[in-house]
Structure formats: C-alpha cells, structure tokens
Design an enzyme around this catalytic site. Structure first.
Site, PDB file in Angstrom:
ATOM      1  CG  ASP A  81      -1.882   0.915   1.353  1.00  0.00           C
ATOM      2  OD1 ASP A  81      -2.896   1.074   0.449  1.00  0.00           O
ATOM      3  OD2 ASP A  81      -1.704   1.758   2.108  1.00  0.00           O
ATOM      4  CD  GLU A 138      15.670 -15.241   3.541  1.00  0.00           C
ATOM      5  OE1 GLU A 138      14.902 -15.899   4.508  1.00  0.00           O
ATOM      6  OE2 GLU A 138      16.202 -13.936   3.761  1.00  0.00           O
TER       7      GLU A 138
END
Ligand code: NOJ
Length: 584
Positions: free
Chosen positions: A238, A290
């Site tokens: 956002d 990751e």
C-alpha cells in the site's frame, strides 16, 4: 524486450489486400521463462463485500473460503486480499492496529490459514495487503508514542514535530492529507496543554511511520516473514511511494494551495518517491526470494511518469507495480495506444512485466466510468446521486470490450471482484450510508469510494442477493442488481461471467500473458485500436458504428451478437474481438 515506438525502415505488412489494417513493427517481444508473475491474472477480493458467512452484514474469510471453487472456475492465478487485520476500520481496514492478526470482524487466524491452504489446493496464491506507510492510531506503537515524551524513541517511530509560531499553533509544514485538510494533527501533553503534531498522509487515525528509523524497518520485516511462514504468495504494498519523507520535512512548494489532485506532480514532492525507499524494497525482495513458490511484491505506487514508476520494479526491487496510468485512460483510442506503448517500453527497459488494471476499490468501476461521457475520475473519486448518472447499457458494453482488450495484452492483469458480473458502482447511495473518510474529511465535497465497494450479488432472489444469510449488508446494494447476480449469469453463455471465464481460459491457452505486441496502423479507422499479440489479433472498436475487421478466425467476442457481425466481416460499436491470425 521492446523496440522503439516509432521504429521505421521495416515495410508495413498488409495482412490482407484491401484491408485498412497494416501491421507495424514489433514493439514488445515475447517474454521468456515461466515466472508465474510475469503473466499472472490476480483477482482482488475486498473482504468486507465478497461473502458474509455469519450474517453480520460484513464479508469474512470463511465466506471467501467457501466460494473458492467458484473463483477457481474463473481461472485466476492469485487472489489479492485487501486488509483483514485488526483495525478500528476508520479507513476500511487500511488503518491497521496489528499487522499479524485477523480482525474478529473477518474471522480468526485459523480462518486465514484455512483460506491460504484451501486456495493453494486450487492452485491459487493468496497475496496479502501490507500497509507500511501508516498504521492505526490504535496500534500499540502509536499508543506508546502518545504516552511518551517528545524526543523519545517511541515518538521516533512516527513523524512527531513541534508546531511553528506563537504557542506552536501552526503545523510544522504545509503538507496535506490526501483525504482532505491538513496532514498534521496536534496531540495534548500529559498535563493537557497543546503538544506536538504528528503527520498523517491519510486520515488523522492513520499516523505515518518514520521509515528512517531502523526499528520500523525491522518491524515490517518480521511482519513479512510472519505471513510468508503462514503460506502467503506475496504482498501488495500500500502507498509504496510515500514510506520515506524527505529529511527535515521541508515545505512542499509544488502545492501552494494545498490541493493534491488531480494529477499533481508526485515526482517532486518531499513526501513521495524518496530514493531511500529502494533499499527497503531490495531487502524485502531478498526476504521473498528466500521462500519457495516465488512470492511476489506488487507496489501500489502512484508515481508518474511510467519511466519513473519503472524504478519500483527494476531488478532486485518489486516484481510488479499497478499501472494506474492505464486505469485512468479514458475511452479514447489514441490515449490507450499511447499508454500501452509507453508502459511496455518503460517496464521492458527494466525487464519487468507490465500490468493492466481497470477497476479496484479506490476508483469508480469501469462499467460506470465508461457509461459516462469520458469524465476524468481519479483515484478516490466516485459518482454520487447529485452527479450525472451513467448510461449503464453503454457502460457495460464498453466495460466488456475494455476487459477483453486488456486481457489480450501481454503482461499481468488485475481484476476487481464483481467486475466479472459486469457490476457498476452504486451511484445513488444516500449520503448517510457513506463511510469513506474521503467523504467525511471533505465535508461531502468529494463523494469518495463507497460506491465501488458495495457487497456483491450472488443469488438473484435471496436477501442481500445472497451476500449474507440474514440480508444484512454494511452498505446497501442497488435495487436493480438481481439481473447481475451470479446465479443468473452462471449458465448463460452470453453473460459477463462467462465472457470472463472464456477470455481467461483462452488467454492462458494462447499464451497471451507472455506474448509479443505490435500495433496495427489503421488511419482510416481512427477510433479502432488493433494489436497483434503473437498469433492473436485483438481489436477494440471505440466508435459508435460498426467497422471492418482485419482478416482472421474469430476466437472471442465481447458483444453477445459479435458472431453475427463478424460473419459479415464487421466489429460492432463499443466492442472488442480476438481473432487468430491467418498467416501463422
Ligand atoms: C491505498 C488503498 O488502496 C486505499 O484504500 C487506502 O485508503 C489508502 N491507500 C490508505 O491506506
């Protein structure tokens, strides 16, 4: 990769003799690789208004999980869920008081996990909406800051500053709130005397974080890992352009009257697009990388021009960014061609996919916008009962055409819940129902976004059109939505719902998301936009009359009568078509 917009030297290729369509040189080459996010279709769910399983009148997570099989038949790759975190709901959940929980309004953490795992069983990823620019004034960190002294570590998590002038009665600078009024709110000292101010880009209940503080950065890294560990497929970020403020919080000379809209120059404002942002995004990208399954970062960055926005998706930054320039484009052939060309060029230059979007929870739905006479509406704007009302039949025809054309473009696409039903806004919602802080902070001068956030219809003859078992709804629905309810559209081959299903299936089958793009030149048809994406030709007729089609085998029509006209070699007014090119 892209080629210059005005590349010349290659002779135009006539696809049929006598056709007014001449293929231009390739502008964008096919993407290689199978990274899902380069071609993804992402369906936005606004939890408040999707499906209420309890009868409270507010949609919830269990309601979404129950309807996942229906979303799966639509053929989308992921769902972006607007915020469902604990929140006082002063900005419909974009005022978060705990980033690692679920608001009881929407269910429990268990419900969130069930939603994520059930979606995965349908091959659908869940993208979480992260709100890093600001939190709620009821977040523990802000409460601690209010309780602490000026200059304390607690206050340093936010932008607190002393006022100017006598008694400190003037706000620290001239920054405004995007929802209207000053961006600064003053808080009392413990002894009740007027104290410091804090900055909020949105409502006064949404204090902005100080992203120069490493503790803020750590806080959000923990939140990202929390949701990735829970199986999230990525994040929509956002207000990703506003997180850092220019050091020293200088006055902004660009908005002397304090008016931020429309189209004000974001690029030069001290509260937007600061270079330090990109170190944070690089770190977030490392964190996502990751995890298995290529979780994505999609930025809500309201930045112009597109070449600047491309910085948000440069290598090592986010995967995608919303293309608001596309969303804002009016029903205008040349404007559309320009934004498509500029988007592909800007994003190709950084090897990122372009995304396309026509509707979301912050702007009037495209079925409504296109039913108005090319009225420019910006994010945050809506249509109210005192405004000229849209021509709904025209709006729907154009919306169907615009969607077919958009889904024929290479790149990713975002859909907003309910557009697959052909929904427009509730444009006659009475003022007393309105909840958007934009309406409240501007004293009704800006109608705000409630009209595009109304609970969606499922069953034509059930209370609240099947949105909730009790008929309760947090915003009232228009009275003429029975014909648009999902059950009515389900088995109607001509319905908007089935148009979306067919378009998405074909898009995937034809590989359009990873395809190439060349424009056709058709000067004799100035209101017709035609492109070729790999072996598929997509034509959008923005005019009010039928026009000749290029040669090809029809694959998809936005207009239910499209086949009849196509048999005569024509494309009807306000409609779109996909054709298989005959020369491949
Ligand atoms: C953008 C969101 O989409 C909008 O709904 C919200 O009001 C603002 N950011 C503030 O979070």
């Amino acid at each position: 990769m892209s080629l210059p917009l005005d590349a010349s030297g290659t002779p135009d290729t006539q696809i049929t003799s006598g056709s007014p369509y001449a293929l231009q040189p390739l502008l964008h080459e096919s993407s290689e690789g199978e990274q899902w996010w380069r071609r993804a279709v992402i369906y936005q769910i606004y939890p408040r208004s999707f499906k209420d399983s309890t009868g409270s009148g507010m949609g919830d997570l269990a309601g979404i999980t129950a309807e996942l099989p229906k979303i799966a038949t639509l053929g989308v790759d992921a769902i972006w869920l607007s915020p469902f975190f604990p929140s006082p709901q002063k900005d419909a959940g974009y005022d978060v008081s705990d980033y690692r929980g679920v608001d009881p309004l929407f269910g429990t953490m268990e419900d969130a996990k069930t939603l994520i795992s059930t979606a995965a069983s349908f091959g659908i990823r869940i993208i979480i909406d992260i709100v890093p620019n600001h939190c709620s004034n009821e977040h523990e960190l802000f409460k601690a800051a209010l309780a602490a002294a000026p200059g304390s570590g607690e206050r340093a998590m936010f932008h607190f500053a002393d006022g100017l002038g006598e008694g400190g009665n003037t706000p620290p600078n001239n920054w405004f709130s995007l929802f209207g009024g000053s961006g600064w709110t003053r808080v009392p000292n413990p002894d009740g005397t007027p104290g410091q101010y804090y900055f909020h880009l949105f409502d006064a209940t949404q204090p902005d974080f100080n992203w120069r503080n490493p503790e803020v950065q750590e806080e959000f890294e923990t939140t990202l890992r929390f949701w990735l560990d829970a199986g999230a497929g990525g994040f929509r970020i956002d207000v990703a352009h506003a997180m850092f403020k220019k050091e020293g919080l200088p006055n902004w000379g660009g908005a002397p009257d304090g008016t931020p809209r429309p189209g004000f120059p974001f690029a030069d404002a001290p509260m937007f697009a600061q270079p330090e942002l990109h170190q944070v995004f690089a770190r977030w990208r490392e964190i996502c990388d990751e995890y298995p399954g290529e979780p994505v970062l999609c930025s809500e960055a309201n930045v112009r021009p597109l070449t600047r926005l491309a910085d948000w998706v440069a290598p090592g930054q986010m995967h995608q960014s919303f293309n608001f320039d596309y969303l804002r484009t009016l029903w205008d052939r040349d404007a559309l061609a320009t934004v498509i060309g500029e988007s592909l060029q800007a994003f190709d230059a950084v090897d990122a996919p372009t995304t396309w979007v026509l509707s979301n929870h912050d702007v009037s739905r495209h079925a409504t916008r296109f039913g108005l006479d090319n009225v420019a509406l910006d994010l945050g704007d809506g249509i109210g009962p005192r405004d000229p009302q849209p021509d709904t039949a025209l709006g729907l025809a154009r919306a169907r055409a615009a969607t077919v054309f958009m889904l024929g473009l290479p790149g990713g696409a975002y859909l907003y819940q309910g557009e697959e039903l052909g929904l427009g806004d509730h444009t006659t919602l009475a003022d007393h129902f309105r909840q958007d802080p934009t309406f409240l902070r501007s004293n009704g001068e800006r109608i705000g976004r409630d009209g595009c956030r109304v609970p969606i219809p499922w069953v034509h003859d059930a209370p609240a059109y099947g949105f909730s078992p009790t008929g309760n709804t947090w915003l009232p629905q228009p009275t003429d939505w029975a014909k648009l309810a999902r059950d009515v559209q389900q088995d109607d081959p001509a319905s908007t719902l089935n148009l979306y299903r067919t378009a998405l299936a074909l898009r995937s089958e034809l590989g359009l998301g990873l395809g190439s793009l060349a424009f056709f030149k058709n000067p004799d048809l100035p209101e017709v936009l035609a492109i070729r994406n790999s072996n598929t030709i997509s034509v959008l007729n923005l005019s009010a009359v039928s026009v000749p089609l290029p040669a090809g085998e029809p694959l998809l029509y936005s207009d239910p009568d499209g086949a009849t006209l196509a048999a005569q070699g024509l494309l009807g007014a306000n409609s779109a078509i996909w054709l298989r090119a005959i020369d491949h």
